[in-house]
Motif scaffolding. Structure first.
Motif, PDB file in Angstrom:
ATOM      1  N   ALA A  36       0.499  -6.729 -10.166  1.00 27.19           N
ATOM      2  CA  ALA A  36      -0.763  -6.673  -9.425  1.00 27.19           C
ATOM      3  C   ALA A  36      -0.811  -5.444  -8.530  1.00 27.19           C
ATOM      4  CB  ALA A  36      -0.950  -7.943  -8.602  1.00 27.19           C
ATOM      5  N   GLN A  37       0.287  -5.234  -7.771  1.00 23.82           N
ATOM      6  CA  GLN A  37       0.299  -4.107  -6.835  1.00 23.82           C
ATOM      7  C   GLN A  37       0.260  -2.772  -7.565  1.00 23.82           C
ATOM      8  OE1 GLN A  37       4.070  -3.074  -5.268  1.00 23.82           O
ATOM      9  NE2 GLN A  37       3.252  -2.330  -3.317  1.00 23.82           N
ATOM     10  N   ASN A  41      -4.408  -3.878  -9.081  1.00 29.39           N
ATOM     11  CA  ASN A  41      -5.203  -3.529  -7.904  1.00 29.39           C
ATOM     12  C   ASN A  41      -5.868  -2.159  -8.013  1.00 29.39           C
ATOM     13  OD1 ASN A  41      -4.519  -5.973  -6.844  1.00 29.39           O
ATOM     14  ND2 ASN A  41      -3.087  -5.196  -5.320  1.00 29.39           N
ATOM     15  N   SER A  84      -2.928   5.166  -4.511  1.00 37.06           N
ATOM     16  CA  SER A  84      -2.247   3.926  -4.895  1.00 37.06           C
ATOM     17  C   SER A  84      -0.739   4.097  -4.814  1.00 37.06           C
ATOM     18  CB  SER A  84      -2.655   3.534  -6.313  1.00 37.06           C
ATOM     19  OG  SER A  84      -4.047   3.312  -6.385  1.00 37.06           O
TER      20      SER A  84
END
Length: 270
Positions: A36-37, A41, A84
């Motif tokens: 997810a990270q 995301n 990110s």
């Protein structure tokens, strides 16, 4: 005959690789928890902001002028890849570093072998950079498949993402490794340093739109230089200014290396 680990012929590069292998072996069992990270995301940000909010931004004539005639998703995607990376680097360099000193005592265990402090540090930082690189490669591949890459120089953006990630990981590791106790200081660093940097370093809108005082703060962040490099090489606008951003980012990397090495030596070699 195998070269003993503590032999003078035993290179620091090999020692750092051995320290890195420990993190990779552990990651084989936990990689799914970082999906997810690392991947979901950033892509959700791209879809929601780039295509969702971007459809509203693109209808504004003044916004199109501020973005240099780019669609908002074209403006957002290269910077979002670099931004990110700082979240991955910042979080990996927080509690995992402190835990390796105090809780699971990984660093002292590694130092009980012929590994040196610098080998332990290099192995952990290399693992963080591999995570940033992997996430950036996937993100760049997705944006290319969406037609958001228009230059053959785009792979250089991966170098910028890793360089910015290294600066953040090194400085955050230097902070984390010197903490005696976790009393909210790392949450504060992430919330009040990395968080604002993520939002106000030119990823989501041009920094020229910020008040002049805040604009200077954005200009001195490594993320702003990385975002500018990424945007230039992905969209085909690389020039001498891009090289200047690269020079500043290289200087940041040197300073970050000196700071993190001094912090690790201070904490682990005393």
């Amino acid at each position: 005959m195998a070269v003993p680990l503590n032999s003078p012929r035993f290179g620091s590069l090999r020692a750092g690789r051995l320290a890195l292998e420990r993190w990779l072996v552990a990651y084989r069992r936990t990689w799914w928890s970082s999906l997810a990270q690392s991947f979901v995301n950033p892509l959700m940000f791209l879809l929601a902001l780039g295509f969702g909010l971007g459809s509203l931004v693109d209808d504004s004539v003044s916004a199109a002028q501020d973005l240099g005639g780019l669609d908002y998703v074209q403006f957002l995607a290269p910077g979002l890849m670099v931004a990110s990376g700082i979240q991955i680097a910042g979080l990996d360099a927080a509690w995992p570093v402190m835990g390796a000193v105090k809780w699971d005592r990984l660093y002292p265990a590694q130092l009980a072998t012929p590994l040196r402090v610098v080998d332990v540090m290099v192995g952990h930082l290399a693992f963080m950079m591999l995570r940033v690189l992997l996430a950036s490669v996937v993100f760049l591949g997705v944006t290319a498949s969406l037609g958001l890459v228009s230059s053959a120089l785009a792979p250089i953006a991966l170098v910028a993402a890793v360089a910015v990630g290294f600066v953040i990981a090194a400085l955050m590791s230097a902070f984390s490794v010197t903490r005696e106790n976790e009393t909210g200081s790392m949450i504060g660093a992430i919330r009040f340093v990395i968080g604002p940097m993520f939002l106000f370093s030119g990823t989501f809108f041009p920094v020229d739109q910020l008040p002049i005082g805040v604009r200077w703060l954005a200009w001195i962040t490594p993320l702003w230089h990385g975002v500018e490099i990424s945007r230039d090489v992905v969209l085909g606008g690389a020039d001498l200014a891009t090289a200047g951003h690269g020079g500043v980012l290289a200087l940041y990397c040197v300073v970050a290396w000196m700071v993190v090495r001094r912090a690790y030596e201070w904490r682990l070699a005393r």
